[in-house]
Design a protein around this motif. Sequence first.
Motif, mmCIF file in Angstrom:
data_model
loop_
_atom_site.group_PDB
_atom_site.id
_atom_site.type_symbol
_atom_site.label_atom_id
_atom_site.label_comp_id
_atom_site.label_asym_id
_atom_site.label_seq_id
_atom_site.Cartn_x
_atom_site.Cartn_y
_atom_site.Cartn_z
ATOM 1 N N GLN A 62 0.879 -1.219 0.039
ATOM 2 C CA GLN A 62 -0.114 -0.018 0.084
ATOM 3 C C GLN A 62 0.967 1.117 0.003
ATOM 4 O O GLN A 62 1.784 1.245 -0.869
ATOM 5 N N GLN A 63 0.651 2.263 0.935
ATOM 6 C CA GLN A 63 1.549 3.380 1.045
ATOM 7 C C GLN A 63 3.046 2.856 1.149
ATOM 8 O O GLN A 63 3.338 2.159 1.926
ATOM 9 N N LEU A 285 1.325 15.939 8.389
ATOM 10 C CA LEU A 285 -0.044 15.930 8.089
ATOM 11 C C LEU A 285 -0.598 16.823 7.288
ATOM 12 O O LEU A 285 -1.541 17.061 6.199
ATOM 13 N N ASN A 286 -0.095 17.981 7.681
ATOM 14 C CA ASN A 286 -0.490 19.382 6.852
ATOM 15 C C ASN A 286 -0.163 19.356 5.676
ATOM 16 O O ASN A 286 -0.901 19.844 4.632
ATOM 17 N N GLN A 287 1.004 18.802 5.195
ATOM 18 C CA GLN A 287 1.398 18.776 3.707
ATOM 19 C C GLN A 287 0.468 17.493 2.895
ATOM 20 O O GLN A 287 0.069 17.882 1.946
ATOM 21 N N TYR A 288 0.435 16.503 3.550
ATOM 22 C CA TYR A 288 -0.274 15.419 2.700
ATOM 23 C C TYR A 288 -1.846 15.731 2.699
ATOM 24 O O TYR A 288 -2.635 15.277 1.888
ATOM 25 N N LEU A 289 -2.383 16.431 3.800
ATOM 26 C CA LEU A 289 -3.550 16.706 3.819
ATOM 27 C C LEU A 289 -3.773 18.439 3.555
ATOM 28 O O LEU A 289 -3.896 19.083 4.424
ATOM 29 N N GLY A 385 -8.224 17.757 -1.888
ATOM 30 C CA GLY A 385 -7.561 18.192 -0.694
ATOM 31 C C GLY A 385 -6.565 17.261 -0.175
ATOM 32 O O GLY A 385 -5.618 17.602 0.584
ATOM 33 N N GLN A 386 -6.501 16.051 -0.555
ATOM 34 C CA GLN A 386 -5.527 15.073 -0.234
ATOM 35 C C GLN A 386 -4.543 15.028 -1.311
ATOM 36 O O GLN A 386 -4.609 14.495 -2.369
ATOM 37 N N VAL A 387 -3.383 15.064 -0.828
ATOM 38 C CA VAL A 387 -2.122 15.015 -1.894
ATOM 39 C C VAL A 387 -1.933 13.536 -2.153
ATOM 40 O O VAL A 387 -1.715 12.610 -1.271
ATOM 41 N N GLN A 388 -1.828 13.094 -3.387
ATOM 42 C CA GLN A 388 -1.813 12.112 -4.013
ATOM 43 C C GLN A 388 -0.531 11.549 -4.888
ATOM 44 O O GLN A 388 -0.531 10.498 -5.216
ATOM 45 N N GLY A 389 0.104 12.693 -4.895
ATOM 46 C CA GLY A 389 1.342 12.456 -5.778
ATOM 47 C C GLY A 389 2.128 13.780 -5.661
ATOM 48 O O GLY A 389 1.778 14.933 -5.185
ATOM 49 N N HIS A 390 3.512 13.700 -5.992
ATOM 50 C CA HIS A 390 4.199 14.902 -5.874
ATOM 51 C C HIS A 390 5.530 14.841 -6.717
ATOM 52 O O HIS A 390 5.729 13.809 -7.340
ATOM 53 N N ASN A 425 -5.638 6.926 -13.939
ATOM 54 C CA ASN A 425 -4.091 6.629 -14.633
ATOM 55 C C ASN A 425 -2.918 7.270 -14.161
ATOM 56 O O ASN A 425 -1.889 6.899 -14.438
ATOM 57 N N LEU A 426 -3.318 8.418 -13.416
ATOM 58 C CA LEU A 426 -2.083 9.346 -13.018
ATOM 59 C C LEU A 426 -1.556 8.990 -11.567
ATOM 60 O O LEU A 426 -0.304 8.877 -11.452
ATOM 61 N N PHE A 427 -2.644 8.312 -10.736
ATOM 62 C CA PHE A 427 -2.390 8.020 -9.378
ATOM 63 C C PHE A 427 -2.253 6.602 -9.031
ATOM 64 O O PHE A 427 -3.359 5.870 -9.587
ATOM 65 N N MET A 428 -1.553 6.057 -8.220
ATOM 66 C CA MET A 428 -1.472 4.705 -7.724
ATOM 67 C C MET A 428 -3.001 4.597 -6.692
ATOM 68 O O MET A 428 -3.374 5.711 -6.014
ATOM 69 N N ALA A 429 -3.257 3.262 -6.525
ATOM 70 C CA ALA A 429 -4.539 3.179 -5.858
ATOM 71 C C ALA A 429 -4.363 3.437 -4.360
ATOM 72 O O ALA A 429 -5.105 3.636 -3.619
ATOM 73 N N SER A 430 -3.145 3.327 -4.015
ATOM 74 C CA SER A 430 -2.621 3.774 -2.433
ATOM 75 C C SER A 430 -2.759 5.137 -2.404
ATOM 76 O O SER A 430 -2.905 5.682 -1.203
ATOM 77 N N ARG A 431 -3.043 5.882 -3.325
ATOM 78 C CA ARG A 431 -3.286 7.531 -3.234
ATOM 79 C C ARG A 431 -1.942 8.169 -2.489
ATOM 80 O O ARG A 431 -2.220 9.223 -1.691
ATOM 81 N N ASP A 432 -0.687 7.731 -2.701
ATOM 82 C CA ASP A 432 0.263 8.429 -2.206
ATOM 83 C C ASP A 432 1.477 8.748 -3.156
ATOM 84 O O ASP A 432 2.525 9.406 -2.942
ATOM 85 N N ARG A 433 1.253 8.245 -4.425
ATOM 86 C CA ARG A 433 1.981 8.506 -5.377
ATOM 87 C C ARG A 433 1.624 8.569 -6.883
ATOM 88 O O ARG A 433 0.658 7.831 -7.171
ATOM 89 N N LEU A 434 2.428 9.212 -7.731
ATOM 90 C CA LEU A 434 1.917 9.144 -9.109
ATOM 91 C C LEU A 434 2.560 7.880 -9.787
ATOM 92 O O LEU A 434 3.470 7.457 -9.485
#
Length: 527
Positions: A62-63, A285-289, A385-390, A425-434
């Motif tokens: 996952q993440q 947390l402030n950064q990822y949310l 509002g949730q960061v899912q990639g960077h 197609n952009l984000f992983m299903a784990s929602r933490d990276r491109l």
Amino acid sequence: MLHFSLENGVMMNERELFDALVSAPHEAAVSEVLERFDLVHLHEAWTPYGDNKSNYATVENQQSSAVPALVEKITNGIDAILERRCREEGIDPQSPEAPRSIPEAIQRFFPDRKHWDLQQNRRKQAAELQIVADGPKGNTSLLVYDNGVGQHPEDFPETFMSLLRGNKNDVHFVQGRYNMGGAGAVAFCGRSRFQLVASRRFGGSKRVGFTLLRKHPLTEEEGHRWKSTWYEYLVIDGKVPCFETDEIDVGLDGRNFGSGSLLKLYSYQLPKGTQMIQRDLNLSLNQYLFQPALPFLTVEKAERYPDNKALVTTVDGLHRRLEENDETVEDRFTLTSNTDKLGRLQVRVYVFKTRARGKDVKESKDYIRREYLKTNMSVLFSVNGQVQGHYTTEFITRTLKMNLLRDYLLIHVDCSEIDTEVRNNLFMASRDRLKRGDDAQELRKQRRQAHADEPRVDPAAEANLRSRRRPSRPPKQAQWPPAQGDCRRPPGGHADQTCLRTPTLSELLQAWGRWRAWGRDEDVPAA
């Protein structure tokens, strides 16, 4: 009701088991509880997570780090609160009458949201979702509470303890979708992977269900038979244990646990250097949310930090901090792009001051790095509002060629309105990276081109930085920089620190090109 016999003959029931587990400060204490109840190797007391012994890869893949995994727990708590509000309005969350997006749900179900700008009102709402620290320093456990919809004990196998069922796929106003993101946090729960799950359905139910999730400890015989272990959860007589009670004191801020859900992550593997969660964890947390749909609380305990006078903090995302902080942020501006391939992207750019809060350049840069660029995330891609990639600062230096602004630039890209297929197609299903696919490459290309095509920036920005970052050398054209302000370092003097003005991003590229020319002893082009 099933009872357990201890070695000394003392009898305990489900409520006593729950109390022992919820009060355990770390995984070693949980192991002791299981030993006392003779549950460690009691085969019939454990059933596979997701009803599948081949679940290890699903949970472990996952993440990629502990903070995004924890963010999923917070996101699930927000989803549960939104679902509760929807049901309290008499609306089936899967019906056409339900909101079609998270912003619509907030607007419909939280009419007092306009008062959240006041700290006391925001904190009152934030108390509905809390993260409470427990355990000794250096071995922190986290209790995650939400006053959401909750679940009946008999529904645990189809909700909390299920995998890949897509329970929220047809609910449009929540973030969850795949029914697996919340599983990621258990992979960071110490070595034994203990996680307590407890819940009571809202609406007056007296029954509290609970279970303990763990990584199955393979016996020697099983080690020869199985290629990998699996995750499993506690059952009694084949069912999730439960008991009836009123409210329970579990250490929440300003309230007892009445309904909703409790998750305890034992010996959680927080990033190295994390101590007080209000400071170290909150920054991440402030950064990822970046802009969470609902605020939440982080709660420290006085016994962990007796000298800390601020044990409770409201977390509401990096967006609010950036928009309200003129001491550190020099300028902020918005770009909007709409392409056939990616759809609509809303981009917000923040340029930090080189001298902030009365500090010198080095202190200011260190502060910005610590408070806003802590994880080297310079370009944030978020959905609701949730960061899912960077992208890291590498995008600033190599793609945008803005080396001198790598420590002073943060870009937020809101992907909430792009097409669902493109987002998948952009984000992983784990929602933490491109993902590293065609759409991700198109996004990178589009961001680079968009910033290059938007003219209007003060070219003095890079000049201001260069005047302090390299030995002073006067340019050949005395009129440089143009009228916005002379940012050169005068002989025997210091560069003007007030000339950083950045309405849009692309002229920074132009300024960088001019200063590169200046650095090669070429004539500086006119602005």
